[in-house]
Every structure is written in C-alpha cells, then in structure tokens.
Design an enzyme around this catalytic site. Structure first.
Site, mmCIF file in Angstrom:
data_model
loop_
_atom_site.group_PDB
_atom_site.id
_atom_site.type_symbol
_atom_site.label_atom_id
_atom_site.label_comp_id
_atom_site.label_asym_id
_atom_site.label_seq_id
_atom_site.Cartn_x
_atom_site.Cartn_y
_atom_site.Cartn_z
ATOM 1 N N HIS A 338 0.822 -1.215 0.000
ATOM 2 C CA HIS A 338 0.000 0.000 0.000
ATOM 3 C C HIS A 338 0.856 1.265 0.000
ATOM 4 O O HIS A 338 0.386 2.343 -0.370
ATOM 5 C CB HIS A 338 -0.989 0.000 1.177
ATOM 6 N N ASP A 384 -0.159 -7.503 1.491
ATOM 7 C CA ASP A 384 0.321 -6.126 1.550
ATOM 8 C C ASP A 384 1.839 -6.123 1.697
ATOM 9 O O ASP A 384 2.390 -5.793 2.744
ATOM 10 C CB ASP A 384 -0.355 -5.398 2.713
ATOM 11 N N SER A 469 3.968 2.817 8.237
ATOM 12 C CA SER A 469 3.611 1.781 7.283
ATOM 13 C C SER A 469 4.830 1.312 6.498
ATOM 14 O O SER A 469 5.682 2.115 6.116
ATOM 15 C CB SER A 469 2.566 2.308 6.300
#
Length: 513
Positions: A338, A384, A469
């Site tokens: 992502h 992911d 992230s």
C-alpha cells in the site's frame, strides 16, 4: 530560430496553474514548460541543473544554472519555503545525472525583497559543495551589466512538460528572441508560433545564443505564447554580495552522492499542483482500518541501533507520502504494497535516525518496484507486501540487512520491536526514529479483530501508528524480520504482513535463499 508547433491556447495554459497578477492587468502561469522545443544532446548545456525540491509534504521540479563551483542561480518561487533541494548535474536525462548534491534550507538565499504574490525579484542562490568542471558540468558567465539584449536571440532550456500531459524526460531547448525592454528587472519573450518556456522549467536559464551569457531566469508566462524571465543584469550586485570571498553565512555542508547507475524513469511532478493546496492522497481502502501507521508511545532510537530500517519518500502523482522499509539484501528493500501502490518514484534514505537525513539516498523509479500480484488494496489489504530493487549498498555499522523470518515459526507470544518515524499519539511528526516493544498475538486472537482472517497477517498490541507503514517488525531475541507494518485497528492492535508467508515470493523475485 523558429520551431513550428500547434499553438497552445492561452485559456488552457492559464487553467493549469496558480495565477498571479503582473503589471496589474494580466494573469500569467508561473510554472513553466518548454513548448515547441528540441532534444538537447549530452554536454550541449553543461551549465543547467535539474532540481528536486521538497517543501512540507510537497515535491516538485525546477531548473537552475551553475554560475560558480559552489553556486546555483534559480528562481525564488522555486525554493520559497523549501526544506531541501536535490541538485542533479551533467545530464540530459531527468534524474539520471553524473553527480547529485542534497542541499538544505540554510544553504538557500532568496532575494530579501522577493514578493511571492507578484513574483517581483524572483531570484535565489543555492550554495553547494564544490563541483569540478568537465565537458558535462560547467558554469555559465553572467550577463553584461550595461546590455539590455533587446532583439537578441537566446536559448531557454529545461525538463518541463512539452505540451498538455506530455512529459519530457530529455532536456529540451528552444530559441527565443528578446522583446523590447519594458522593465528594468524583467526580460520578456513573446512568440506566435507555439514556442515558449512552460511548467517545470521555472528557475532555468535563458542564455544568449552568440557569446553565451546567462541573461534571464525563467519566472512567469503563458505556455506557447509568452515567457517572463528575471533579468540577471539587474541583480549582479546582489549576486556578488552573496557569492564573493567575504561571504560568511553559516553553512551546513550537505552530503554528496553518486548518481544511480541504472536509468530511473520518473513521472515529472507538476509544479502547479505541488504549489497549490490540495487534499492528501488517500492510501486506505473501504474497510475501517487506518493503514497510515505511527509509532505511538515509543522511545528514541540511537544511531546504528536499527541499521536495517530505511525511510521512504514516495511520490504518487503530485503528493509525497512517507513510509518505512527494511534492507534485506545489498540490492533489495522490503516494504508494504500500500506504500508503493501507484508510486511514480521512491527516494530511499539509509543509515540515520533522522527522518530523510540518511548517510546517503537513492531515487528509484516505478519500474524497480515489485508489488505482490495478488495485493488487494480495496478490501482486505491481504498480500500487503512489496519489494524495491535498488543500486547496490555496502554494509556498515549504520547500514545493514536484517535476516528474514524462519519458515515454520509463527512467533506466537514472542516479543518484537517495531520502528519508524511516524506521528506520535498527539499527531506530531517524529523527526527521530522511534521504537516500541510489542508482543505477537495468536492467530485466533488476531482473527477476532480483523475483517477477513488470514494466515498471512501477524497481529500485535497495543498498536503502532501513522507514518510507520511498510516498516519492520523484528524479533527482540535473535533478530528476524517477521512482519511488515500494514494496518491499524485504533486502540486495539496493529496488523503486519507475515514475512514467513512470503519467503517463496521474495526468493522468486530476488533470488535470496
């Protein structure tokens, strides 16, 4: 010379960018492009540089001119409120330079009377580490003081857009004739054949064709019709006052980096969009998970404590997002899909606890990003995970790889360390690398919280946070990379992509055993 091209309408040109009043009557687009230009050959304009400029969460490009071993001349509107500038020397291909320097805001000198509303005194200097001249890198002489250059032919050059939505990765140039003098500080060139500077060329040089002299700096205009340049001869005293031997301003010496050996293909960031206010690029999908993570209630890491972590500045269209990643080999970074999804390019910062102030950095284009082919951003964030291929890095005390997780270990109950530069619980950006100890939940406990249970997800508590992230989750004892930060269920847990589930996929693309 004249370059024949379809005339680009003034109305369209004005629709593309921020508008500013000039002389109190007309509106001009300040973010310039070379319209109707030709490709330059290598070494044809050794004095031009391209610049990647970072301001807050925005990133954009401009041009500049080498006027001395340690000085670049450019437009003030390019570097106004900039955090740092990366300068690329000696190439006709955008971002694929012979040499690059990163220069911080304390090395930027904007004209003290620059007006960001009217763009009067649109001139600035950038002090750089010393560069040596060669066939590909050289200075250009400054304009003569008493010459207004009326009617002279000059060459403008840059890497901006060449037409609507048509991006030039090769250096373009165009011949322009100077209009009659109408201002002591502005040179104007008006054309009727579709040739002009345009968006992306701001700050770039206008140099006389015969007896080359830098007479103008690209400032404002209407694409395909008119370009205004800051008149260099009007600022000779100002330039010399700052670049002479008596100049004693405090300077933090930037680091010098060798350029990428692989070709980096980048999509040019629109200066207009970068300078305008706009909504942040959303990263999330449709479910109620916040995938922009933060290390909350963490501790400051000391230099070299986590040599495997990198910070990533990721360009998606006209926005910059921030993520982390992990060095898993000399040429490979592991991060979250992502983070890199639809990225144009990524700048990777190695070996520092300070965000985007690495020991060195690499810029990597989208063709070096490998996203998991079954990544589902819209619903579950399953798979992911992504790889970034980089130029080779050598290991040191500050830059080193982390071993991958063991295949058959689920690490339930183990303590692990998450690290990153994201915002804290008060929403404030962390300039120093943070880390936190977290215990890994059982699969059943994890599945009670997430939308769609999967063996490929590790859950920990309490949680990390926004900006982390893609960063690493590494076991505390016998350090192994067991997770890649993926999503957050606020107040309860954080989800990580389980690295052991993707060992075959990683090996397939990297050859790592």
């Amino acid at each position: 010379m004249q370059v024949l091209l379809v005339f680009l309408s003034v109305a369209f040109a004005l629709s593309l960018g921020a508008k500013l009043p000039l002389d109190g009557t007309q509106n001009f687009n300040i973010h310039q492009r070379i319209f109707g230009g030709k490709d330059a050959h290598k070494g044809q304009f050794p004095y031009i540089v391209s610049m990647h400029i970072r301001r807050a969460n925005e990133s954009y490009i401009c041009g500049g001119s080498i006027i001395d071993h340690t000085w670049i001349l450019t437009a003030a509107h390019c570097i106004h409120n900039a955090d740092w500038v990366k300068i690329f020397y000696g190439s006709t291909t955008l971002w694929n330079s012979e040499l690059s320097h990163v220069v911080y805001s304390d090395n930027i000198i904007e004209h003290e009377n620059y007006d960001n509303g009217t763009h009067v005194n649109d001139i600035a200097l950038i002090r750089t580490p010393r560069v040596e001249y060669s066939e590909l890198i050289n200075k250009v002489s400054l304009a003569d003081r008493g010459n207004d250059y009326e009617g002279a032919w000059a060459v403008a050059s840059g890497w901006g857009e060449i037409a609507h939505n048509s991006i030039s990765k090769s250096l373009q140039f165009v011949g322009l004739q100077i209009d009659r003098k109408s201002s002591n500080t502005i040179i104007r060139s008006t054309t009727w054949d579709g040739t002009s500077c345009g968006r992306g060329d701001s700050g770039g040089p206008l140099v006389t064709q015969d007896d080359p002299k830098l007479i103008g700096i690209t400032s404002t205009g209407i694409g395909g019709y008119l370009t205004n340049f800051c008149r260099v001869s009007a600022y000779l005293d100002w330039i010399r006052s700052h670049t002479g031997l008596e100049y004693k301003a405090r300077v933090r010496e930037p680091k010098t980096y060798n350029s990428l050996t692989m070709q980096v293909l980048l999509v040019v960031l629109s200066v207009t969009c970068a300078l305008s206010h706009g909504a942040k690029l959303p990263l999330g999908g449709t479910q109620n998970f916040d995938i922009q993570q933060r290390i909350q209630k963490g501790k400051d890491a000391h230099k070299g404590q986590f040599p495997y972590i990198v910070s990533l500045a990721i360009s998606k269209k006209n926005r910059i997002t921030e993520c982390g990643g992990s060095i898993i080999d000399n040429n490979w970074i592991l991060t979250a899909a992502h983070c890199t999804h639809n990225a144009d390019w990524v700048e990777i910062f190695y070996g520092s606890t300070k965000y985007e102030q690495g020991e060195f950095s690499h810029v990597v284009g989208s063709d070096n990003i490998i996203e998991h082919e079954n990544y589902d951003m819209a619903t579950t964030h399953v798979n992911d995970i992504a790889l970034i291929r980089t130029p080779r890095v050598e290991y040191s005390e500050l830059v080193n790889k982390v071993s991958l997780a063991d295949r058959d270990n689920d690490y339930v109950g183990a303590w692990a360390i998450a690290s990153g530069w994201g915002k804290n619980e008060y929403g404030r950006k962390q300039e120093n690398l943070q880390f936190i100890d977290l215990q890994i939940h059982s699969k059943m406990n994890c599945w009670n919280y997430i939308y769609k249970p999967s063996d490929t997800i590790i859950c920990v508590g309490p949680f990390v946070g926004e900006g982390d992230s893609g960063g690493p989750l590494v076991t505390r004892d016998d350090p192994k990379l067991v997770g890649v930060t993926s999503f957050l269920d606020p107040g309860r847990l954080s989800g990580f992509s389980r690295v052991s589930s993707y060992l075959d996929w990683i090996r397939k693309h990297t050859g790592l055993q």
